[in-house]
Design a protein around this motif. Structure first.
Motif, mmCIF file in Angstrom:
data_model
loop_
_atom_site.group_PDB
_atom_site.id
_atom_site.type_symbol
_atom_site.label_atom_id
_atom_site.label_comp_id
_atom_site.label_asym_id
_atom_site.label_seq_id
_atom_site.Cartn_x
_atom_site.Cartn_y
_atom_site.Cartn_z
ATOM 1 N N GLY A 63 17.472 31.121 57.772
ATOM 2 C CA GLY A 63 16.931 31.486 56.471
ATOM 3 C C GLY A 63 18.010 31.635 55.406
ATOM 4 N N VAL A 64 17.612 32.241 54.276
ATOM 5 C CA VAL A 64 18.503 32.441 53.136
ATOM 6 C C VAL A 64 18.572 33.937 52.854
ATOM 7 N N TRP A 65 19.771 34.495 52.948
ATOM 8 C CA TRP A 65 19.992 35.933 52.810
ATOM 9 C C TRP A 65 21.024 36.192 51.720
ATOM 10 N N GLN A 66 20.946 37.377 51.130
ATOM 11 C CA GLN A 66 21.866 37.708 50.039
ATOM 12 C C GLN A 66 22.289 39.172 50.099
ATOM 13 N N PHE A 67 23.587 39.373 49.929
ATOM 14 C CA PHE A 67 24.169 40.712 49.749
ATOM 15 C C PHE A 67 24.434 40.913 48.264
ATOM 16 N N GLU A 68 24.112 42.091 47.764
ATOM 17 C CA GLU A 68 24.506 42.470 46.411
ATOM 18 C C GLU A 68 25.100 43.867 46.443
ATOM 19 N N GLY A 69 26.189 44.047 45.747
ATOM 20 C CA GLY A 69 26.772 45.369 45.598
ATOM 21 C C GLY A 69 27.723 45.377 44.419
ATOM 22 N N TYR A 70 27.937 46.553 43.875
ATOM 23 C CA TYR A 70 28.928 46.730 42.812
ATOM 24 C C TYR A 70 30.170 47.330 43.448
ATOM 25 N N GLY A 71 31.270 46.606 43.351
ATOM 26 C CA GLY A 71 32.520 47.012 43.976
ATOM 27 C C GLY A 71 33.563 47.451 42.963
ATOM 28 N N PHE A 72 34.513 48.239 43.453
ATOM 29 C CA PHE A 72 35.627 48.724 42.630
ATOM 30 C C PHE A 72 36.843 48.807 43.547
ATOM 31 N N VAL A 73 37.938 48.189 43.132
ATOM 32 C CA VAL A 73 39.173 48.211 43.927
ATOM 33 C C VAL A 73 40.300 48.753 43.043
ATOM 34 N N PRO A 74 40.908 49.879 43.440
ATOM 35 C CA PRO A 74 41.979 50.439 42.610
ATOM 36 C C PRO A 74 43.263 49.628 42.698
ATOM 37 N N ASN A 75 43.996 49.629 41.598
ATOM 38 C CA ASN A 75 45.294 48.942 41.524
ATOM 39 C C ASN A 75 46.189 49.391 42.676
ATOM 40 N N GLY A 76 46.812 48.435 43.333
ATOM 41 C CA GLY A 76 47.714 48.725 44.441
ATOM 42 C C GLY A 76 47.144 48.368 45.799
ATOM 43 N N THR A 77 45.821 48.355 45.911
ATOM 44 C CA THR A 77 45.182 47.928 47.160
ATOM 45 C C THR A 77 45.330 46.417 47.282
ATOM 46 N N SER A 78 45.926 45.954 48.373
ATOM 47 C CA SER A 78 46.145 44.504 48.508
ATOM 48 C C SER A 78 46.173 44.116 49.980
ATOM 49 N N GLY A 79 45.790 42.859 50.238
ATOM 50 C CA GLY A 79 45.770 42.358 51.612
ATOM 51 C C GLY A 79 44.653 42.972 52.418
ATOM 52 N N VAL A 80 43.463 43.064 51.795
ATOM 53 C CA VAL A 80 42.364 43.767 52.450
ATOM 54 C C VAL A 80 41.043 43.042 52.213
ATOM 55 N N MET A 105 44.744 51.379 51.260
ATOM 56 C CA MET A 105 43.728 50.417 50.855
ATOM 57 C C MET A 105 42.423 51.152 50.606
ATOM 58 N N GLU A 106 41.773 50.839 49.482
ATOM 59 C CA GLU A 106 40.542 51.534 49.111
ATOM 60 C C GLU A 106 39.589 50.591 48.393
ATOM 61 N N SER A 107 38.305 50.739 48.655
ATOM 62 C CA SER A 107 37.287 50.143 47.795
ATOM 63 C C SER A 107 36.113 51.095 47.695
ATOM 64 N N ARG A 108 35.377 50.965 46.597
ATOM 65 C CA ARG A 108 34.197 51.786 46.352
ATOM 66 C C ARG A 108 33.012 50.849 46.144
ATOM 67 N N TRP A 109 31.857 51.276 46.617
ATOM 68 C CA TRP A 109 30.652 50.442 46.512
ATOM 69 C C TRP A 109 29.460 51.291 46.106
ATOM 70 N N ARG A 110 28.607 50.706 45.268
ATOM 71 C CA ARG A 110 27.364 51.362 44.867
ATOM 72 C C ARG A 110 26.260 50.305 44.735
ATOM 73 N N ASP A 111 25.034 50.780 44.741
ATOM 74 C CA ASP A 111 23.866 49.909 44.542
ATOM 75 C C ASP A 111 23.872 48.714 45.494
ATOM 76 N N ILE A 112 24.124 48.988 46.767
ATOM 77 C CA ILE A 112 24.134 47.933 47.784
ATOM 78 C C ILE A 112 22.695 47.536 48.097
ATOM 79 N N LYS A 113 22.429 46.226 48.067
ATOM 80 C CA LYS A 113 21.092 45.711 48.351
ATOM 81 C C LYS A 113 21.201 44.457 49.207
ATOM 82 N N ILE A 114 20.153 44.217 49.981
ATOM 83 C CA ILE A 114 20.032 42.985 50.765
ATOM 84 C C ILE A 114 18.732 42.301 50.356
#
Length: 195
Positions: free
Chosen positions: A75-92, A183-192
């Protein structure tokens, strides 16, 4: 969305509850030392010298949300989310589709120096540090295609890795090399969504 077509158009949102969010973290620390949830925001962080998520694993450290109960193989599936990555987080890795006909993953999206890349190669989007961005990942299993949208604009398309037991993840998962210590990320409004 700057007048762009909504990538979720024509899709049906799937019900998500707290039970669908399985948290993986370094096995030897309490969850609250690598994850917080406040005001609708999932904050996940990890250190380069953290343990893997399981004492029997030799994988890199991670703190991730694994979407459980909505695994798919067609089938056809979709992830949606709003992400935020702070400066300095890398290789993740900040988002992935786990599972494939060969190999462990269909899609890996990684941040290197503020830029979003397909694994450690193709550039998907530039300059994402310190700002919220909308990420949509559409996987058409039957056609074998994956499309990535950032802020409503298609930024990348690729063939998938073949069918498998597939599911979406988001968070922070250290790459094999060239990683920042924190390494850090933030996520909100995650939907499938499903079509």
């Amino acid at each position: 969305m700057d007048g762009h077509a909504d990538p979720t158009h024509g899709f049906t949102e799937m019900p998500l509850t707290k039970a669908n969010f399985e948290l993986q973290r370094p096995y030897n620390v309490p969850l609250e030392e690598r994850y917080s949830y406040e005001n609708g925001i999932h904050k996940m962080w990890v250190y380069a010298d953290d343990k893997p998520h399981d004492p029997n694993s030799d994988t890199q450290p991670r703190t991730e949300i694994r979407i459980r109960g909505l695994d798919y193989s067609s089938g056809v599936w979709q992830f949606e989310g709003y992400g935020f990555v702070p400066n300095g987080t890398s290789g993740v890795t900040i988002s992935q589709i786990h599972g494939a006909a060969s190999g462990a993953t269909t899609l890996i999206l990684r941040i290197y120096n503020g830029n979003l890349r397909y694994y450690d190669g193709d550039l998907v989007a530039r300059d994402l540090y310190d700002k919220w961005f909308r990420l949509n990942v559409i996987h058409d299993v039957d056609e074998g295609k994956v499309r990535v949208f950032v802020n409503g604009v298609q930024k990348y398309s690729t063939n998938d890795q073949g069918p498998g037991d597939l599911y979406f993840n988001c968070g922070v998962y250290a790459a094999p090399a060239h990683i920042s210590y924190y390494m850090e990320s933030r996520w909100r409004d995650i939907k499938i969504f499903k079509k």
